[in-house]
Design an enzyme around this catalytic site. Structure first.
Site, PDB file in Angstrom:
ATOM      1  N   GLY A 191       0.853  -1.201   0.000  1.00 29.56           N
ATOM      2  CA  GLY A 191       0.000   0.000   0.000  1.00 29.56           C
ATOM      3  C   GLY A 191       0.879   1.237   0.000  1.00 29.56           C
ATOM      4  O   GLY A 191       1.893   1.274   0.685  1.00 29.56           O
ATOM      5  N   ARG A 247       0.612  -4.804  -4.600  1.00 28.36           N
ATOM      6  CA  ARG A 247       0.802  -5.823  -3.563  1.00 28.36           C
ATOM      7  C   ARG A 247       1.254  -7.114  -4.243  1.00 28.36           C
ATOM      8  O   ARG A 247       0.671  -7.537  -5.236  1.00 28.36           O
ATOM      9  CB  ARG A 247      -0.492  -6.047  -2.791  1.00 28.36           C
ATOM     10  CG  ARG A 247      -0.939  -4.812  -2.006  1.00 28.36           C
ATOM     11  CD  ARG A 247      -1.957  -5.173  -0.948  1.00 28.36           C
ATOM     12  NE  ARG A 247      -2.474  -3.987  -0.286  1.00 28.36           N
ATOM     13  CZ  ARG A 247      -1.901  -3.401   0.768  1.00 28.36           C
ATOM     14  NH1 ARG A 247      -0.778  -3.887   1.255  1.00 28.36           N
ATOM     15  NH2 ARG A 247      -2.457  -2.338   1.310  1.00 28.36           N
ATOM     16  N   ASN A 253       5.310  -4.537   6.148  1.00 31.04           N
ATOM     17  CA  ASN A 253       5.614  -5.871   6.668  1.00 31.04           C
ATOM     18  C   ASN A 253       5.872  -6.955   5.633  1.00 31.04           C
ATOM     19  O   ASN A 253       6.940  -7.565   5.609  1.00 31.04           O
ATOM     20  CB  ASN A 253       4.461  -6.319   7.549  1.00 31.04           C
ATOM     21  CG  ASN A 253       4.695  -5.839   8.948  1.00 31.04           C
ATOM     22  OD1 ASN A 253       5.690  -6.219   9.554  1.00 31.04           O
ATOM     23  ND2 ASN A 253       3.839  -4.982   9.440  1.00 31.04           N
ATOM     24  N   THR A 265       4.780   2.754   6.161  1.00 33.25           N
ATOM     25  CA  THR A 265       3.388   2.316   6.341  1.00 33.25           C
ATOM     26  C   THR A 265       2.634   3.278   7.267  1.00 33.25           C
ATOM     27  O   THR A 265       3.182   3.741   8.270  1.00 33.25           O
ATOM     28  CB  THR A 265       3.253   0.884   6.919  1.00 33.25           C
ATOM     29  OG1 THR A 265       1.900   0.698   7.385  1.00 33.25           O
ATOM     30  CG2 THR A 265       4.158   0.610   8.096  1.00 33.25           C
ATOM     31  N   ASP A 320       0.405   2.299   9.068  1.00 29.64           N
ATOM     32  CA  ASP A 320       0.010   1.508  10.247  1.00 29.64           C
ATOM     33  C   ASP A 320       1.036   1.572  11.380  1.00 29.64           C
ATOM     34  O   ASP A 320       0.725   1.185  12.507  1.00 29.64           O
ATOM     35  CB  ASP A 320      -0.198   0.042   9.854  1.00 29.64           C
ATOM     36  CG  ASP A 320      -1.357  -0.144   8.890  1.00 29.64           C
ATOM     37  OD1 ASP A 320      -2.297   0.675   8.951  1.00 29.64           O
ATOM     38  OD2 ASP A 320      -1.327  -1.086   8.087  1.00 29.64           O
ATOM     39  N   GLY A 337      -6.361   0.032   9.891  1.00 28.00           N
ATOM     40  CA  GLY A 337      -5.590  -0.800  10.814  1.00 28.00           C
ATOM     41  C   GLY A 337      -6.313  -2.125  10.985  1.00 28.00           C
ATOM     42  O   GLY A 337      -7.243  -2.212  11.804  1.00 28.00           O
ATOM     43  N   ARG A 386     -24.437   6.755  13.291  1.00 25.95           N
ATOM     44  CA  ARG A 386     -23.936   6.922  11.923  1.00 25.95           C
ATOM     45  C   ARG A 386     -22.492   6.451  11.849  1.00 25.95           C
ATOM     46  O   ARG A 386     -21.748   6.562  12.819  1.00 25.95           O
ATOM     47  CB  ARG A 386     -23.985   8.401  11.498  1.00 25.95           C
ATOM     48  CG  ARG A 386     -25.393   8.953  11.380  1.00 25.95           C
ATOM     49  CD  ARG A 386     -26.098   8.410  10.136  1.00 25.95           C
ATOM     50  NE  ARG A 386     -27.376   9.062   9.936  1.00 25.95           N
ATOM     51  CZ  ARG A 386     -28.528   8.645  10.457  1.00 25.95           C
ATOM     52  NH1 ARG A 386     -28.573   7.587  11.243  1.00 25.95           N
ATOM     53  NH2 ARG A 386     -29.658   9.302  10.206  1.00 25.95           N
ATOM     54  N   ARG A 437      -4.372   7.549   3.395  1.00 21.79           N
ATOM     55  CA  ARG A 437      -3.078   7.313   2.747  1.00 21.79           C
ATOM     56  C   ARG A 437      -2.805   8.345   1.657  1.00 21.79           C
ATOM     57  O   ARG A 437      -1.774   8.293   0.990  1.00 21.79           O
ATOM     58  CB  ARG A 437      -3.058   5.926   2.083  1.00 21.79           C
ATOM     59  CG  ARG A 437      -3.078   4.801   3.026  1.00 21.79           C
ATOM     60  CD  ARG A 437      -2.425   3.546   2.476  1.00 21.79           C
ATOM     61  NE  ARG A 437      -2.650   3.240   1.097  1.00 21.79           N
ATOM     62  CZ  ARG A 437      -3.141   2.070   0.646  1.00 21.79           C
ATOM     63  NH1 ARG A 437      -3.486   1.135   1.509  1.00 21.79           N
ATOM     64  NH2 ARG A 437      -3.258   1.837  -0.623  1.00 21.79           N
TER      65      ARG A 437
HETATM   66  O1  F6P Z   1      -1.070  -0.133   3.709  1.00 21.24           O
HETATM   67  C1  F6P Z   1      -1.713  -0.299   4.933  1.00 21.24           C
HETATM   68  C2  F6P Z   1      -3.199  -0.198   4.761  1.00 21.24           C
HETATM   69  O2  F6P Z   1      -3.577   1.118   4.403  1.00 21.24           O
HETATM   70  C3  F6P Z   1      -3.967  -0.641   5.977  1.00 21.24           C
HETATM   71  O3  F6P Z   1      -4.088   0.334   6.982  1.00 21.24           O
HETATM   72  C4  F6P Z   1      -5.294  -1.016   5.373  1.00 21.24           C
HETATM   73  O4  F6P Z   1      -5.953  -1.920   6.205  1.00 21.24           O
HETATM   74  C5  F6P Z   1      -4.897  -1.604   4.058  1.00 21.24           C
HETATM   75  O5  F6P Z   1      -3.644  -1.064   3.738  1.00 21.24           O
HETATM   76  C6  F6P Z   1      -5.830  -1.357   2.918  1.00 21.24           C
HETATM   77  O6  F6P Z   1      -5.372  -2.065   1.800  1.00 21.24           O
HETATM   78  P1  F6P Z   1      -5.784  -1.796   0.296  1.00 21.24           P
HETATM   79  O7  F6P Z   1      -5.188  -0.489  -0.117  1.00 21.24           O
HETATM   80  O8  F6P Z   1      -5.182  -2.930  -0.450  1.00 21.24           O
HETATM   81  O9  F6P Z   1      -7.267  -1.748   0.256  1.00 21.24           O
END
Ligand code: F6P
Length: 358
Positions: free
Chosen positions: A11, A75, A113, A135, A137, A180, A276, A285
């Site tokens: 990501g 990924r 990771n 990251t 996270d 997360g 809600r 991100r």
């Molecule tokens: O890269 C980390 C992250 O943003 C996590 O916080 C989140 O759970 C995940 O990636 C989302 O993944 P994707 O972008 O593949 O939907």
């Protein structure tokens, strides 16, 4: 001639470009020989399939503040790295071939990771690798900080801030779902910064009755609204007791888009309150890095450049006790830095009256 390969994997996040720029600047300013940079496109895929471009000074200009990654990312799960692709290509061998064909001296990888596990594998296979801790996270083992995290905390905090006024006007219960899946550093920090009343983390299974207690406690105290910061991977005490297989089965027939909606439904039924859900999702991100991440990623880049010039490989750049450090990849690979439910930050948050639903 020094030949350096670069790629970003997994990501994306803020400050990836700032870190790449840091590596470039450090190496170019201090190398005693000409340097060539090879940028692999879309993560490890670029290395596997030989998709790259030569990067020049122009590529690194003006990117300190730019979000995303100039190289593209994807990924490439570690668990299938040894499984041949649909054309029967052995991915690990293909990466090694590209590396040797281009006569690279090293590979710089910005990743989290899973990507670091692959970097360690390549290092074990004999490639010279240095990694940059990336990251939102902040769950990479071996470093107290990763770039992207502080910018994401800012965005998630703003999301909670924005909800405050409307929650208060309507007297509603609001859930803000924060990224997360396995680790809760981001919801924990954004939750505290945004003044959330309840924070639910993957590391601290919740009891819905305790969450409702917190809401009712606020009602009795005269507060018209409650804000709950829920990690994507928040889990109830009952679900935490299930085996992996049983939990997977539950998710197969799960009627909700995510855990936040299940919690919202339960609260609505148990309290009769209007609930809600807001999901800032990938905005966390997105966009450019904040000042902290620009500084941190630049330092990471400089330290990675230093290792390359010293020909020290097989390390991730990390941060420990206010110093930049090099951490052996074999120590990092396969471990997660999770939130300790007994950590002082959790105890302090509880002293402030924040409920973790436990
Ligand atoms: O890269 C980390 C992250 O943003 C996590 O916080 C989140 O759970 C995940 O990636 C989302 O993944 P994707 O972008 O593949 O939907």
């Amino acid at each position: 001639m020094l030949r350096i390969g670069m790629l970003t994997s997994g990501g994306d996040c803020q400050a990836l470009n700032a870190a790449l720029r840091g590596v470039y600047k450090c190496v170019v300013n201090n190398a005693k020989e000409p340097v060539e940079f090879y940028g692999f496109e879309d993560g490890y895929k670029g290395l596997i399939y030989g998709k790259f471009r030569i990067l020049t000074g122009a590529d690194f200009k003006g990117i300190l503040t730019r979000g995303g990654t100039i190289l593209g990312t994807s990924r490439c799960p570690f668990k299938t790295i040894r499984v041949p692709d649909e054309d029967g290509i052995d991915k690990v061998e293909a990466m090694k071939q590209t590396y040797y064909k281009l006569q690279l001296d090293c590979l710089v990888m910005g990743g989290g990771n899973g990507s670091t596990k692959t970097a360690n594998l390549l290092s074990e296979e004999g490639l010279n690798v240095v990694t940059l801790p990336k990251t939102i996270d902040n769950d990479l083992w071996g470093t107290e900080m990763t770039f992207g995290f502080q910018s994401a905390v800012d965005i998630a905090t703003t999301a909670i801030d924005q909800i405050h006024t409307t929650a208060s006007s309507h007297g509603r219960v609001f859930i803000v779902e924060i990224m997360g899946h396995k680790v809760g550093w981001l919801p924990l920090n954004a939750g505290i910064a945004g003044g959330a009343d309840v924070i639910l983390l993957p590391e601290i299974p919740y009891d819905i009755n305790k969450v409702v207690e917190a809401i009712e406690g606020r009602d009795k105290g005269g507060s018209r609204f409650t804000i709950i910061a829920v990690a994507e991977g928040a889990i109830s005490k009952e679900d935490a007791k299930l085996s992996k297989k049983e939990y997977r089965k539950k998710l197969e027939n799960y009627p909700y888009p995510s855990v936040s909606y299940e919690i919202a439904d339960q609260i609505q039924k148990m309290t009769g309150r209007e609930v809600r859900v807001t999901v800032p999702g990938h905005t966390q991100r997105g966009g450019g890095p904040n000042a902290y991440d620009r500084v941190f990623a630049s330092r990471v880049g400089a330290e990675a450049g230093k290792l390359i010039l010293r020909k020290e490989f097989g390390y991730m750049i990390g941060y420990k006790d206010r110093e930049m450090v090099k951490v052996p990849l074999k120590e990092v690979a396969g471990k997660l830095k999770t939130v300790d439910p007994n950590a002082s930050i959790i105890k302090e948050a509880k002293l402030l009256g924040i409920s973790f639903g436990d």
